[in-house]
Scaffold this motif. Structure first.
Motif, PDB file in Angstrom:
ATOM      1  N   LEU A  52       3.554  -5.039  10.934  1.00 34.61           N
ATOM      2  CA  LEU A  52       2.178  -4.867  10.471  1.00 34.61           C
ATOM      3  C   LEU A  52       2.148  -4.184   9.110  1.00 34.61           C
ATOM      4  O   LEU A  52       1.461  -4.635   8.191  1.00 34.61           O
ATOM      5  N   ARG A  53       2.892  -3.093   8.969  1.00 36.06           N
ATOM      6  CA  ARG A  53       2.918  -2.346   7.706  1.00 36.06           C
ATOM      7  C   ARG A  53       3.493  -3.189   6.576  1.00 36.06           C
ATOM      8  O   ARG A  53       3.025  -3.109   5.438  1.00 36.06           O
ATOM      9  N   GLY A  55       3.282  -6.422   6.238  1.00 33.58           N
ATOM     10  CA  GLY A  55       2.218  -7.337   5.845  1.00 33.58           C
ATOM     11  C   GLY A  55       1.183  -6.652   4.970  1.00 33.58           C
ATOM     12  O   GLY A  55       0.715  -7.227   3.972  1.00 33.58           O
ATOM     13  N   GLN A  56       0.836  -5.431   5.323  1.00 32.63           N
ATOM     14  CA  GLN A  56      -0.138  -4.680   4.527  1.00 32.63           C
ATOM     15  C   GLN A  56       0.406  -4.372   3.132  1.00 32.63           C
ATOM     16  O   GLN A  56      -0.306  -4.511   2.130  1.00 32.63           O
ATOM     17  N   LEU A  57       1.674  -3.971   3.054  1.00 34.22           N
ATOM     18  CA  LEU A  57       2.283  -3.675   1.758  1.00 34.22           C
ATOM     19  C   LEU A  57       2.380  -4.922   0.886  1.00 34.22           C
ATOM     20  O   LEU A  57       2.152  -4.863  -0.323  1.00 34.22           O
ATOM     21  N   ALA A  59       0.382  -7.496   0.997  1.00 30.94           N
ATOM     22  CA  ALA A  59      -0.971  -7.798   0.542  1.00 30.94           C
ATOM     23  C   ALA A  59      -1.366  -6.885  -0.617  1.00 30.94           C
ATOM     24  O   ALA A  59      -1.933  -7.354  -1.620  1.00 30.94           O
ATOM     25  N   LEU A  60      -1.066  -5.598  -0.507  1.00 28.31           N
ATOM     26  CA  LEU A  60      -1.381  -4.671  -1.594  1.00 28.31           C
ATOM     27  C   LEU A  60      -0.618  -5.013  -2.866  1.00 28.31           C
ATOM     28  O   LEU A  60      -1.154  -4.929  -3.970  1.00 28.31           O
TER      29      LEU A  60
END
Length: 86
Positions: A52-53, A55-57, A59-60
């Motif tokens: 999950l993290r 994927g978030q990184l 995206a950022l």
């Protein structure tokens, strides 16, 4: 090893890593199994959190990369929206 998922009595999932070898009698007939079961639930939860993290990184990173190329406020909005939708 072989990973399996089981339900505990209270309904939550338990992830196990199973290792087993056959037990044989003198004639070579299998009479049972001997092995271990290791609870890897915490590891599986940590792996899911890492995924999950990541994927978030990613995206950022894509958003910041797009914003660095933006010229003007309208372009910033367009680039940010494009990065979010990607």
């Amino acid at each position: 090893g072989y990973e399996t998922t089981h339900l505990a009595k209270d309904g939550h999932e338990i992830h196990l890593l199973l290792n087993a070898v056959p037990l044989r009698d003198r004639d070579g007939q299998m009479i049972g199994l001997q092995g271990t079961a290791l609870d890897i639930t915490a590891r599986k939860l940590a792996e899911a959190e890492l995924h999950l993290r990541l994927g978030q990184l990613q995206a950022l990173y894509h958003i910041s990369e797009s914003l660095a190329q933006a010229v003007g406020l309208e372009s910033v909005y367009e680039k940010a929206l494009d990065a979010i939708q990607a």
